[in-house]
Design a protein around this motif. Structure first.
Motif, short mmCIF file in Angstrom:
data_model
loop_
_atom_site.label_atom_id
_atom_site.label_comp_id
_atom_site.label_asym_id
_atom_site.label_seq_id
_atom_site.Cartn_x
_atom_site.Cartn_y
_atom_site.Cartn_z
N GLU A 188 13.48 41.21 17.91
CA GLU A 188 12.65 41.14 19.11
C GLU A 188 12.01 42.50 19.40
OE1 GLU A 188 11.97 38.48 20.78
OE2 GLU A 188 13.39 37.08 19.84
N ARG A 243 14.09 41.32 24.98
CA ARG A 243 15.47 40.84 25.07
C ARG A 243 16.04 41.19 26.43
NH1 ARG A 243 15.93 45.49 21.98
NH2 ARG A 243 15.44 44.34 20.08
N GLU A 277 11.53 31.25 26.55
CA GLU A 277 11.78 30.89 25.15
C GLU A 277 12.13 29.41 24.98
OE1 GLU A 277 14.72 33.47 23.59
OE2 GLU A 277 13.50 35.29 23.81
N GLU A 333 14.35 34.65 30.76
CA GLU A 333 14.23 34.67 29.31
C GLU A 333 14.38 33.26 28.74
OE1 GLU A 333 16.05 37.29 25.66
OE2 GLU A 333 17.47 36.39 27.05
N ARG A 355 21.87 40.37 17.14
CA ARG A 355 21.37 39.00 17.10
C ARG A 355 19.89 38.93 17.45
NH1 ARG A 355 24.68 35.29 15.77
NH2 ARG A 355 26.92 35.60 15.97
N GLU A 356 19.44 39.86 18.29
CA GLU A 356 18.04 39.84 18.70
C GLU A 356 17.31 41.10 18.21
OE1 GLU A 356 17.88 39.27 22.90
OE2 GLU A 356 18.90 37.32 22.82
N ARG A 382 25.36 41.81 20.48
CA ARG A 382 24.26 41.16 21.20
C ARG A 382 22.90 41.70 20.72
NH1 ARG A 382 24.92 36.51 23.12
NH2 ARG A 382 26.01 36.57 21.12
N HIS A 383 22.83 43.00 20.50
CA HIS A 383 21.57 43.60 20.05
C HIS A 383 21.24 43.16 18.63
CE1 HIS A 383 18.73 47.12 20.79
NE2 HIS A 383 18.38 46.65 19.61
#
Length: 423
Positions: A31, A36, A93, A89, A27-28, A24-25
Motif C-alpha cells: 500500500e 493503511r 476497500e 478504510e 501484510r499491507e 500488520r505492516h
C-alpha cells in the motif's frame, strides 16, 4: 518500583507494539503511504500508549478513586479513534474485518500489563498475539478443510478434559484400593486423544506413514490403548489394515523403550540385566513396523478416517482397562509381597509403567534378580495381553501380525538377555 525497572517495563510495552506492527505492516506493505490504517509506527506507538497509561495509573494509584480511571479512559479513546479509521478504510476497500482493531486493543492492554503486572505474562501474550496474526492463511485454510465431525470430536475432547475432569472426585471408590472416577475419565481422554491424533496424522501424512507416527506418539501415553484402538479399526473396510497394524506394533516398540528409560533412571542397578533385552525387543518391533508400513504403502491407496473417534467404544475400552487394573490391585492385596512377580504380571495386563515404578521403588528391599524378573514379567504379560486384545477385537490379519511381532520381539529380547549374561 525503581527507575531502571520502569524503563525495562516501558521497553517491553514498546517492543510488544513493534513486533505486532511489523506483522500488520508486512501484510499491507504494497500500500502507498497514507493508504493503511496502521503499520509498524502506529502499533509501536499504541504499545507505548498502553505503557504510558500504565505508568500514569501507577503513579496515581495512591490517590482516592484514581485506580482504573486513567486506563479505562485511555483505552476508550484509543478504541474509538482506531475503530473510526478502520471503518473508513473498510468502506473504501469494500471489505469487513475488525482484526486490526482487536489487535490494537490487545497491544494497549499488554503494554499496560507490562507496566503494572507480570512482565513474563505480557511478553508471552505479545508472542501469542503475533503468532495468531501471522497464522491467518494457515487458520483460514484449516477452517476450509475442517469437517463437522472433526470439530465435534475436538469439542467433546476439550469438554471432557477441561470441564468434566476437574470436577470428578479423585478418591477411589470400592474395595482393594477401589477405582477412581478420575482414572476412568483419564483413560477415556487418553483413548480418544490417541484416536484423534491418529486421525490428524493420517490426514497430514497419509494412511501408511500417518498410522505409524500416530502409533509411536500414542505409545508414549499407552501402547495398550493404541493396540485396542487400532484393533477395533482394523476390521473396517475403509481402513488400511497393514497401516493400522504398523501403528500398533510401533506403539509396542515404544513400550520397550519407555520401560528401558524408567529402569535406567529409577533403578540403574538393573540396567545390566534388563537394558539389552529391552532395547533388542524394541528394535525388533520397530523393524517389523517399518516393514508393515512399506507394505501398507504399496498395497493400499491413501485412506481417510470417517470419524476421529467413537465415544461409546472409547468408554467401553476404558472400562475394560480399569477392570483389569482393579483385578491387579485385588491380587496385590491378596498375595502381598510374596507374590510380587505374580502381581507384576497381573499389573502388566493393563500397564507396564506402574509395575516398573513399584518394583524400582522396592529395589533396596529385594534382590536385583527378583526385581528384574518382576519387571520382565510385567512387560511379557503386557505384550501377551495386547496380543490377546488384538485377537478378540481385531481382524484376522491384524491379530496375526501382532502375534508375530510380539513373539519376535520377545525372542530377540530373550536372546539379548542371555547374551548379556554370558558376556
Amino acid at each position: 518500583m525503581e527507575d531502571l525497572e520502569l524503563f525495562r517495563r516501558m521497553a517491553l510495552a514498546i517492543a510488544i507494539g513493534a513486533v505486532v506492527g511489523v506483522e500488520r505492516h508486512w501484510r499491507e506493505r504494497e500500500e502507498r503511504e497514507g493508504q493503511r490504517t496502521a503499520g509498524i509506527r502506529t502499533f509501536t506507538l499504541i504499545g507505548m500508549f498502553g505503557g504510558a497509561a500504565g505508568l500514569i495509573e501507577y503513579h496515581l494509584s495512591d490517590g482516592p478513586g484514581a485506580s482504573g480511571i486513567v486506563l479505562s479512559s485511555f483505552f476508550a479513546m484509543l478504541t474509538g479513534a482506531f475503530a473510526v479509521f478502520q471503518y473508513r478504510e473498510s468502506v473504501a476497500e469494500g471489505r469487513h474485518s475488525v482484526t486490526s482493531v482487536v489487535a490494537a486493543m490487545l497491544v494497549f492492554a499488554l503494554g499496560a500489563l507490562a507496566i503494572l503486572g507480570d512482565m513474563a505474562l505480557a511478553s508471552a501474550g505479545g508472542v501469542v498475539l503475533l503468532a495468531i496474526l501471522a497464522s491467518r492463511e494457515f487458520l483460514h485454510r484449516l477452517m476450509r478443510r475442517l469437517s463437522w465431525l472433526e470439530l465435534r470430536s475436538a469439542v467433546i475432547l476439550l469438554a471432557l478434559t477441561f470441564v468434566l475432569l476437574p470436577i470428578l472426585p479423585d478418591e477411589p471408590i470400592g474395595p482393594f484400593g477401589g477405582i477412581s472416577p478420575t482414572r476412568i475419565l483419564v483413560l477415556v481422554i487418553i483413548l480418544a486423544s490417541i484416536s484423534f491424533c491418529g486421525y490428524v496424522a493420517v490426514r497430514l501424512l497419509g494412511s501408511s506413514r500417518g498410522e505409524l507416527v500416530a502409533g509411536l506418539v500414542g505409545g508414549i501415553v499407552s501402547s495398550t490403548a493404541v493396540t485396542i484402538t487400532n484393533a477395533r479399526r482394523s476390521g473396517s473396510a475403509d481402513t488400511a489394515s497393514a497401516a493400522v497394524t504398523a501403528g500398533a506394533v510401533g506403539a509396542g516398540a515404544i513400550s520397550f523403550f519407555r520401560t528401558a528409560i524408567l529402569v535406567a533412571t529409577l533403578a540403574p542397578a538393573l540396567t545390566a540385566g534388563l537394558l539389552p533385552a529391552l532395547l533388542g525387543g524394541g528394535a525388533a518391533m520397530i523393524g517389523y513396523a517399518a516393514l508393515l508400513t512399506r507394505r501398507g504403502a504399496g498395497e493400499h491407496a491413501e485412506q481417510q478416517q470417517k470419524n476421529p473417534f467413537d465415544l461409546d467404544a472409547v468408554v467401553k475400552m476404558a472400562l475394560l482397562l480399569v477392570g483389569v487394573a482393579f483385578m491387579a490391585q485385588a491380587a496385590s492385596r491378596i498375595f502381598g509381597e510374596a507374590g510380587l512377580i505374580a502381581v507384576s504380571a497381573l499389573s502388566g495386563l493393563a500397564d507396564v509403567d506402574a509395575a516398573t515404578v513399584t518394583v524400582a521403588g522396592m529395589q533396596n528391599a529385594i534382590s536385583a534378580e527378583i526385581a528384574a524378573l518382576a519387571i520382565g514379567a510385567a512387560l511379557v504379560s503386557n505384550m501377551i495381553a495386547k496380543a490377546i486384545y488384538a485377537s478378540f477385537l481385531g481382524s484376522a490379519r491384524f491379530r496375526r501380525h501382532i502375534w508375530l511381532a510380539t513373539l519376535l520381539a520377545l525372542a530377540v529380547a530373550a536372546l539379548c538377555h542371555v547374551g548379556a549374561r554370558l558376556v
